[in-house]
Design an enzyme around this catalytic site. Structure first.
Site, short mmCIF file in Angstrom:
data_model
loop_
_atom_site.label_atom_id
_atom_site.label_comp_id
_atom_site.label_asym_id
_atom_site.label_seq_id
_atom_site.Cartn_x
_atom_site.Cartn_y
_atom_site.Cartn_z
CG ASP A 145 47.35 29.32 27.59
OD1 ASP A 145 46.95 30.51 27.91
OD2 ASP A 145 48.18 28.38 28.23
CG MET A 184 40.35 28.16 34.56
SD MET A 184 41.90 27.73 33.62
CE MET A 184 41.68 26.21 34.07
NE ARG A 236 47.60 37.62 35.67
CZ ARG A 236 47.85 38.26 34.43
NH1 ARG A 236 48.68 39.37 34.41
NH2 ARG A 236 47.34 37.61 33.22
CG ASN A 277 48.22 31.26 36.90
OD1 ASN A 277 48.71 30.64 36.19
ND2 ASN A 277 46.87 31.99 36.35
CB ILE A 312 38.25 28.61 38.89
CG1 ILE A 312 39.00 29.74 38.05
CG2 ILE A 312 38.45 27.31 38.02
CD1 ILE A 312 40.43 29.56 38.21
CG HIS A 349 48.91 29.29 31.84
ND1 HIS A 349 48.15 29.71 31.01
CD2 HIS A 349 48.68 29.97 33.08
CE1 HIS A 349 47.18 30.45 31.31
NE2 HIS A 349 47.35 30.67 32.69
NE ARG A 403 42.12 33.79 27.74
CZ ARG A 403 42.81 33.61 28.98
NH1 ARG A 403 44.07 33.21 29.02
NH2 ARG A 403 42.10 33.95 29.97
CB ALA A 451 35.22 23.13 45.39
N GLY A 452 35.36 26.68 46.21
CA GLY A 452 34.18 27.78 46.59
C GLY A 452 34.49 29.07 45.76
N GLY A 453 35.66 29.18 45.27
CA GLY A 453 36.38 30.23 44.33
C GLY A 453 35.44 30.41 42.90
P1 NAD Z 1 39.44 32.75 43.85
O1 NAD Z 1 40.07 33.89 44.82
O2 NAD Z 1 38.08 33.45 43.18
O3 NAD Z 1 38.92 31.57 44.50
C1 NAD Z 1 40.29 30.89 44.92
C2 NAD Z 1 39.70 29.91 45.88
O4 NAD Z 1 40.86 29.38 46.74
C3 NAD Z 1 38.93 30.62 46.96
O5 NAD Z 1 37.55 30.37 47.41
C4 NAD Z 1 39.97 30.28 48.18
O6 NAD Z 1 39.15 30.12 49.40
C5 NAD Z 1 40.52 29.17 48.06
N1 NAD Z 1 41.78 28.60 48.75
C6 NAD Z 1 42.61 29.72 49.14
N2 NAD Z 1 43.61 29.06 49.83
C7 NAD Z 1 43.08 27.52 50.00
C8 NAD Z 1 43.66 26.53 50.67
N3 NAD Z 1 44.79 26.54 51.35
N4 NAD Z 1 43.00 25.20 50.65
C9 NAD Z 1 41.93 25.63 49.89
N5 NAD Z 1 41.13 26.40 49.39
C10 NAD Z 1 41.98 27.42 49.43
O7 NAD Z 1 40.37 32.94 42.55
P2 NAD Z 1 39.88 31.96 41.11
O8 NAD Z 1 39.67 33.21 40.39
O9 NAD Z 1 39.35 30.88 41.33
O10 NAD Z 1 41.67 31.56 40.69
C11 NAD Z 1 42.38 30.78 41.44
C12 NAD Z 1 43.68 30.55 40.77
O11 NAD Z 1 43.63 30.07 39.21
C13 NAD Z 1 44.48 31.64 40.68
O12 NAD Z 1 45.75 31.49 41.18
C14 NAD Z 1 44.55 32.06 39.31
O13 NAD Z 1 45.65 32.95 38.82
C15 NAD Z 1 44.51 30.90 38.70
N6 NAD Z 1 44.00 30.47 37.29
C16 NAD Z 1 44.61 29.81 36.36
C17 NAD Z 1 44.22 29.69 35.21
C18 NAD Z 1 44.94 28.47 34.09
O14 NAD Z 1 44.90 28.70 33.00
N7 NAD Z 1 45.70 27.60 34.52
C19 NAD Z 1 43.38 30.69 34.59
C20 NAD Z 1 42.54 31.25 35.46
C21 NAD Z 1 43.03 31.28 36.78
C1 LMR Z 2 44.52 33.21 32.45
O1 LMR Z 2 45.21 32.88 31.74
O2 LMR Z 2 43.35 33.81 32.39
C2 LMR Z 2 45.11 32.85 33.89
O3 LMR Z 2 46.17 32.35 34.14
C3 LMR Z 2 44.70 34.12 34.74
C4 LMR Z 2 45.59 35.15 34.81
O4 LMR Z 2 46.12 35.60 35.61
O5 LMR Z 2 45.49 35.75 33.50
#
Ligand code: NAD
Ligand code: LMR
Length: 334
Positions: free
Chosen positions: A168, A245, A99, A137, A29, A195, A171, A25-27
């Site tokens: 998806d 997202m 990524r 991902n 997304i 995905h 978008r 939740a701190g990240g």
């Molecule tokens: P981010 O680095 O900003 O945030 C990720 C968070 O996860 C961080 O706050 C980190 O401290 C936390 N974290 C890491 N390990 C952890 C653990 N063991 N327990 C609890 N928290 C933990 O990344 P983001 O931009 O938020 O992206 C997160 C993920 O979502 C990535 O893998 C990204 O590829 C994926 N994503 C998926 C989609 C989709 O369509 N499904 C879209 C966008 C991003």
């Molecule tokens: C997306 O579709 O935006 C996510 O899966 C993040 C990514 O790595 O592209």
């Protein structure tokens, strides 16, 4: 006739209260997703967990005047993760690394597979009946990992495990509206498969725009398949899609809760344990799914598609099969 106040009271009593947990939740997304969940009246108990930052985010959004109680949890406090998950109804998992330019989603497997495995294991113990929404991902592989962890713990319920592919779909709505100069809120495109890149198959032939010129259609399909790369490149090392997202994740979580609540005709595309191509060794597949009180109520077949889409599907299946196997091998290795 009912007064406005009476009607409002009546409709609010229909909504069941949901406990929702965000892991990560701190990240990028996690923060906006938590904000959107705080604004959702179906959520009454919102629990935020992260390795860092969850308490700050929780305190911040707890000042917003909606009825939910918000609490942050850390790994440092005793039973932090367990308490974040205890008897929760819906778990969203955006924990993990995003990524950078030049990377594929599969390149994230090395780090994210074990993060997701461990969070799935904690969820199996503390909230075995929860609906689990996997965002981290590579979704094509992390969902099978969660399934194997739950199977090993004896609590796997395929109706309650979802890979979130809503981004998806949103978008596709936006991009097709830009090509056709239409209202994006009225555009609906079935996006099936998985995905990542070529596993994302938007079924343009099922829309009212199926007659668009081939070069325009090919470019549109490519943009939907590789929309994530656009954001990764624009952020230039600062991560991938977070805000769109969060919107997609909140939309899908709302649909899952609406289904659990017994609302009718809640249909969203999502990556689930699916019978559609199991005979070909593909255990998970995204297609439109009706969401109901038990989670997945009905997995819809993809319907009639064009010969070009048949070709896309064949290629997607090859990649999906490998992605799924990779997750299963990882999760079941001794
Ligand atoms: P981010 O680095 O900003 O945030 C990720 C968070 O996860 C961080 O706050 C980190 O401290 C936390 N974290 C890491 N390990 C952890 C653990 N063991 N327990 C609890 N928290 C933990 O990344 P983001 O931009 O938020 O992206 C997160 C993920 O979502 C990535 O893998 C990204 O590829 C994926 N994503 C998926 C989609 C989709 O369509 N499904 C879209 C966008 C991003
Ligand atoms: C997306 O579709 O935006 C996510 O899966 C993040 C990514 O790595 O592209």
């Amino acid at each position: 006739m009912l007064s406005r106040v009476t009607r409002r009271a009546f409709s609010s009593t229909r909504i069941s209260p949901y406990k929702v947990t965000v892991l990560g939740a701190g990240g990028g997304i996690g923060q906006p997703l938590s904000l959107l969940l705080k604004l959702n009246h179906k959520v009454t108990d919102l629990r935020l967990y992260d390795l860092r930052g969850a308490k700050g985010v929780a305190t911040d959004i707890s000042h917003i005047p909606t009825n939910s109680v918000v609490k942050g949890f850390t790994p440092e406090e005793k039973d932090g993760l367990r308490n974040a998950l205890d008897s929760t109804d819906v778990v969203l998992i955006p924990a993990g690394v995003p990524r950078k330019p030049g990377m594929t989603r599969d390149d994230l497997f090395a780090i994210n597979a074990s993060i997701v495995r461990d969070l799935a294991s904690a969820t199996a113990e503390a909230a075995p009946n929860a609906a689990i929404l996997v965002i981290s991902n590579p979704v094509n592989s992390t969902v099978p990992i969660v399934a194997e962890v739950l199977k090993a713990k004896g609590v796997y319920n395929p109706k309650k495990l979802f890979g979130v592919t809503t981004l998806d779909s949103i978008r596709a709505s936006r991009f097709i509206s830009q090509v056709e100069n239409t209202d994006p809120t009225q555009e609906k495109v079935n996006v099936v498969g998985g995905h990542s890149g070529i596993t994302i198959i938007p079924l343009i032939s099922q829309t009212q725009h199926k007659g668009m010129p081939k070069d325009v259609k090919d470019a549109l399909i490519h943009r939907i398949q590789f929309g994530g790369d656009e954001v990764v490149q624009a952020k230039n090392g600062g991560g991938s899609a977070t805000l769109s997202m969060a919107q997609a994740g909140a939309k899908f979580a709302n649909a899952v809760m609406a289904g659990l609540d017994g609302e009718a005709d809640i249909i969203e595309a999502t990556y689930v344990d699916s019978p559609l191509y199991k005979s070909e060794g593909i255990e998970f597949f995204a297609s439109p799914v009706t969401l109901g009180p038990k989670g997945v109520e009905k997995i819809h077949p993809i319907g009639e598609i064009s010969s070009e889409e048949e070709e896309l599907l064949a290629k997607a299946k090859e990649t999906l099969k490998k992605n799924i196997e990779k997750g299963v091998v990882f999760a079941t290795k001794k």
